[in-house]
Design an enzyme around this catalytic site. Structure first.
Site, PDB file in Angstrom:
ATOM      1  N   ASP A  15     -24.074  89.208  53.193  1.00 20.99           N
ATOM      2  CA  ASP A  15     -23.752  88.933  51.785  1.00 20.99           C
ATOM      3  C   ASP A  15     -24.078  90.112  50.871  1.00 20.99           C
ATOM      4  O   ASP A  15     -23.237  90.550  50.089  1.00 20.99           O
ATOM      5  CB  ASP A  15     -24.536  87.708  51.282  1.00 20.99           C
ATOM      6  N   ARG A  95     -39.860  85.487  45.470  1.00 22.52           N
ATOM      7  CA  ARG A  95     -38.765  85.808  44.538  1.00 22.52           C
ATOM      8  C   ARG A  95     -39.209  86.510  43.265  1.00 22.52           C
ATOM      9  O   ARG A  95     -38.593  87.494  42.869  1.00 22.52           O
ATOM     10  CB  ARG A  95     -37.946  84.551  44.203  1.00 22.52           C
ATOM     11  N   ASP A 124     -33.246  79.771  44.613  1.00 24.62           N
ATOM     12  CA  ASP A 124     -33.558  81.195  44.500  1.00 24.62           C
ATOM     13  C   ASP A 124     -32.858  81.885  43.338  1.00 24.62           C
ATOM     14  O   ASP A 124     -33.422  82.769  42.697  1.00 24.62           O
ATOM     15  CB  ASP A 124     -33.260  81.900  45.824  1.00 24.62           C
ATOM     16  N   SER A 176     -29.550  79.719  58.379  1.00 22.06           N
ATOM     17  CA  SER A 176     -29.858  80.667  57.315  1.00 22.06           C
ATOM     18  C   SER A 176     -31.378  80.833  57.316  1.00 22.06           C
ATOM     19  O   SER A 176     -32.116  79.861  57.193  1.00 22.06           O
ATOM     20  CB  SER A 176     -29.375  80.112  55.978  1.00 22.06           C
TER      21      SER A 176
HETATM   22  N1  ARG Z   1     -36.048  75.679  50.295  1.00 17.60           N
HETATM   23  C1  ARG Z   1     -36.855  76.844  50.216  1.00 17.60           C
HETATM   24  C2  ARG Z   1     -37.147  77.191  48.783  1.00 17.60           C
HETATM   25  O1  ARG Z   1     -36.383  76.860  47.914  1.00 17.60           O
HETATM   26  C3  ARG Z   1     -36.274  78.029  50.965  1.00 17.60           C
HETATM   27  C4  ARG Z   1     -34.942  78.497  50.498  1.00 17.60           C
HETATM   28  C5  ARG Z   1     -34.310  79.614  51.310  1.00 17.60           C
HETATM   29  N2  ARG Z   1     -34.092  79.231  52.672  1.00 17.60           N
HETATM   30  C6  ARG Z   1     -33.381  79.923  53.580  1.00 17.60           C
HETATM   31  N3  ARG Z   1     -33.339  79.443  54.776  1.00 17.60           N
HETATM   32  N4  ARG Z   1     -32.743  81.016  53.277  1.00 17.60           N
HETATM   33  O2  ARG Z   1     -38.125  77.829  48.508  1.00 17.60           O
END
Ligand code: ARG
Length: 412
Positions: A15, A95, A124, A176
């Site tokens: 991506d 993040r 995110d 993912s």
């Molecule tokens: N659900 C988790 C959060 O919001 C992880 C999100 C990203 N997960 C991933 N497999 N890319 O903090």
């Protein structure tokens, strides 16, 4: 229009590689990539080369691991912050730091925009953008995944091939995955059905509890003012300590979580997590607090833990409320110093002992032996007063109810 200059939060995945070229084409922009090392193991190999091949003018790879542990992970650990009582938030807490690193480069390089590769239905995107809004309100944010034309991975791969962007030859995992030193988050594929057990191939850094050693592993963790400073009696820097503990606990199958969680954007999602060190450290830290915190502070802090977790999960890390919480929490951590012994065994972490120079546990008060110094006679007076409101309530109402009952009988 002046040529825009865009800093992209770049992971090296499909991506974000497409994003670099796409922004260049769509906006005729100069694109700079910023990649943060948060202690993820595999992803950083070949990242710079791939960024250049995707069209980046400049490439930055920032080593953020130490800052991540000291300024993000440890405050969350001290706060006991677990989202919905379980998730140690490896992804969520990374993040704001990635956003901060992105903003710093963007400002230095005089960028007009920043961009990220988060999807339009996750948490995110919120964490990234709210962090940028707090740190550099003058920067505009672009989220190509929310607006571009690609509908599938295949279309993105085709776009890469057209533009000479290398696509990794390894077969793409059906999941993912997001990974850093504090844990791994795994979603998509078969995991989208919450009735399906997570298959073994979803996990990448923990041994299945079934295959873990048949003998427990004892680990001692030494804490100072709420943070770990030594593992098995050996003083270690925080980053090495967490990596080492990830290894030991992971080998015992500790740290696997399988959760249905409430996203900020209103969706319930199912995700599995592997966070061997995080789960072990949260457990040990909590056990030490049980020993050294006075009852009122401990109970009050439990409420705050939830609120602190929400702040991290919901992306308002750079808020005055979080800072105020930190001040409170640091005050509570002054005596969270001592040693906790845990037993790691086939996916479980159990307490095996705790000690602290600030322990409030008083054997002379607790014991049922002849050594007992607790004043039993004062218990009686205490109970008389403690139970008084309940006694009064029931006495008064008993008389009242009896009167009402009588009156009703007479009417009939
Ligand atoms: N659900 C988790 C959060 O919001 C992880 C999100 C990203 N997960 C991933 N497999 N890319 O903090």
């Amino acid at each position: 229009m002046k040529k825009p200059k865009i800093a992209v939060a770049y992971s090296g995945g499909l991506d974000t590689s497409v994003i670099v070229k796409w922004l260049q084409e769509k906006y005729n922009a100069d694109v700079i990539t910023v990649t943060g090392n948060l202690g993820q193991k595999k992803e950083l190999v070949g990242v710079a080369e791939k960024a250049y091949k995707s069209g980046a003018k400049k490439v930055f790879i920032q080593n953020l691991e130490k800052e991540f542990v000291n300024d993000y992970i440890f405050p969350a650990l001290k706060a006991g912050a677990l989202y919905e009582h379980s998730y140690p938030m490896a992804t969520s807490i990374g993040r704001p730091l990635l956003a901060k690193a992105l903003v710093e480069v963007a400002k230095r390089e005089k960028c007009t925009h920043v961009a990220h590769g988060c999807t339009g239905k996750g948490n995110d995107q919120v964490r990234f953008e709210v962090s940028v809004m707090a740190l550099a309100p003058e920067l505009k944010v672009l989220a190509p995944l929310r607006e571009w034309e690609f509908k599938s991975r295949e279309e993105e791969i085709e776009y890469c091939q057209k533009h000479g962007i290398p696509v990794s030859a390894t077969k793409k995992s059906p999941y993912s995955i997001d990974e850093n030193i504090w844990g791994t988050s795994i979603e998509c594929g078969i995991l989208e059905d919450p009735m399906e057990v997570a298959p073994e191939d979803a996990y990448t850094r923990t041994t299945s509890p079934q295959d873990a050693p048949d003998k427990p592993t004892i680990v001692t963790l030494q804490f100072k003012a709420g943070v770990p400073v030594a593992l098995n009696g050996k003083k270690m820097d925080p980053v090495s300590l967490i990596h080492k503990l990830n290894e030991i606990a992971g080998a015992n199958g500790v740290g696997r979580l399988d959760l249905v969680e409430n996203r900020l954007v209103g969706i319930k999602s199912r995700e599995v997590y592997e966070a061997p060190a995080a789960v072990t450290l949260h457990f040990a830290h909590r056990e030490l607090e049980r020993l050294v915190l006075d009852k009122e502070t401990m109970h009050y802090k439990a409420k705050l833990s939830n609120d602190y977790a929400d702040i991290i999960y919901n992306g308002t890390w750079f808020s005055p409320l979080r800072k105020a919480f930190d001040a409170f929490i640091d005050e509570t951590q002054k005596n969270v110093t001592g040693i906790v012994k845990v037993r790691l065994y086939k996916g479980n972490v159990e307490i095996a002992g705790r000690t602290s120079p600030y322990s409030l546990y008083d054997m002379k008060l607790a014991t049922y032996t002849i050594e007992d110094t607790f004043d039993h006679t004062s218990a009686q007076g205490f109970i008389n007063i403690y139970g008084l409101p309940l006694k009064t309530y029931n006495q008064v109402n008993k008389e009242r109810f009896a009167k009402v009952k009588k009156a009703l009988k007479r009417k009939r």
